[in-house]
Design a protein around this motif. Structure first.
Motif, PDB file in Angstrom:
ATOM      1  N   LEU A 154     -60.643   1.645  11.108  1.00 55.77           N
ATOM      2  CA  LEU A 154     -60.712   3.117  11.057  1.00 55.77           C
ATOM      3  C   LEU A 154     -59.711   4.063  12.057  1.00 55.77           C
ATOM      4  O   LEU A 154     -59.587   4.725  10.998  1.00 55.77           O
ATOM      5  N   ARG A 155     -58.851   3.427  12.404  1.00 52.39           N
ATOM      6  CA  ARG A 155     -57.769   3.896  12.793  1.00 52.39           C
ATOM      7  C   ARG A 155     -56.726   4.792  12.070  1.00 52.39           C
ATOM      8  O   ARG A 155     -55.947   5.962  11.412  1.00 52.39           O
ATOM      9  N   ASN A 156     -56.664   3.967  10.938  1.00 52.00           N
ATOM     10  CA  ASN A 156     -56.280   3.860  10.001  1.00 52.00           C
ATOM     11  C   ASN A 156     -56.374   4.981   8.926  1.00 52.00           C
ATOM     12  O   ASN A 156     -55.812   5.489   8.305  1.00 52.00           O
ATOM     13  N   VAL A 157     -57.957   5.020   8.336  1.00 45.28           N
ATOM     14  CA  VAL A 157     -58.481   5.963   7.538  1.00 45.28           C
ATOM     15  C   VAL A 157     -58.334   7.597   8.814  1.00 45.28           C
ATOM     16  O   VAL A 157     -58.713   8.496   8.579  1.00 45.28           O
ATOM     17  N   PHE A 158     -58.878   7.268  10.063  1.00 41.05           N
ATOM     18  CA  PHE A 158     -59.589   8.309  11.122  1.00 41.05           C
ATOM     19  C   PHE A 158     -58.776   9.154  11.656  1.00 41.05           C
ATOM     20  O   PHE A 158     -58.890  10.299  12.529  1.00 41.05           O
ATOM     21  N   GLY A 159     -57.632   8.598  12.335  1.00 46.12           N
ATOM     22  CA  GLY A 159     -56.405   8.942  13.071  1.00 46.12           C
ATOM     23  C   GLY A 159     -56.898   8.957  14.126  1.00 46.12           C
ATOM     24  O   GLY A 159     -57.430   8.517  14.907  1.00 46.12           O
ATOM     25  N   GLN A 160     -56.528  10.286  14.052  1.00 41.62           N
ATOM     26  CA  GLN A 160     -57.114  10.804  15.727  1.00 41.62           C
ATOM     27  C   GLN A 160     -57.843  11.759  15.816  1.00 41.62           C
ATOM     28  O   GLN A 160     -58.262  12.769  16.893  1.00 41.62           O
TER      29      GLN A 160
END
Length: 190
Positions: free
Chosen positions: A96-102
């Motif tokens: 999820l961090r990889n796709v949606f970042g911050q």
């Protein structure tokens, strides 16, 4: 899910049934339309019997977004698969961090924290738990979280209290199963 002291799956039972039909047919019969399927993807990672592969999960999410013609910041709610296992939750959070970042817009929640893991029907029940957000713009939280595991920190993670959203136009629903079977659906508000 996501709590530093989580200790595994709570097995549940349940089922959910949807009618998927052509929009023109639904309109012709005067059906109440809860949402429109605009993107989906399925892939497998086959790297471990149980431990998810976050790279392949992220790839599955991106394929669904591409099919829907959407960018990550257009997703209003991500309904996670998170089962409450230390490795599974952490791996999904990497994806999820990889796709949606911050992303400051996307809200992330989990329905298993309410109902447990209904195995074969988990994804459909989790989507059903989020569909009312199209009408009331309220994002239900992940409950029973005392302290978020640092490995599960996500911008937009809704914890213990519901959040109002300015808009809910798209819901992305993750289902990441054993043996590396990943599926993602994206539903838009009709």
């Amino acid at each position: 899910p996501f709590d530093v002291d989580r200790n595994g799956i709570v097995v549940a039972e349940g089922g959910c049934l949807y009618t998927l039909e052509r929009l023109s047919d639904a309109k012709a019969r005067g059906a109440e339309i809860y949402g429109e399927l605009v993107g989906y993807a399925i892939n497998t990672d086959a790297t471990d019997f149980v431990l998810p592969n976050p790279e392949r999960q992220a790839e599955c999410i991106r394929m669904a977004l591409d099919r829907a013609g959407l960018q990550p910041d257009q997703i209003d709610i991500v309904s996670t698969h998170a089962t409450g296992t230390s490795s599974g939750d952490s791996q999904e959070c990497i994806a999820l961090r990889n796709v949606f970042g911050q992303s400051q817009h996307t809200r992330i929640n989990n329905t298993k924290s309410y109902i447990g893991h209904a195995m074969g029907s988990a994804g459909s029940l989790e989507l059903a738990g989020n569909l009312p957000s199209f009408k009331d713009k309220t994002v239900h939280p992940t409950i029973n979280v005392d302290q978020v595991d640092p490995d599960c920190h996500l911008e937009g993670l809704v914890i213990n209290e519901p959040q109002e959203s300015k808009r809910v136009d798209y819901i992305l629903n993750n289902s990441f199963g054993m043996l590396g079977i990943n599926s993602v659906v994206i539903i838009s508000r009709f």
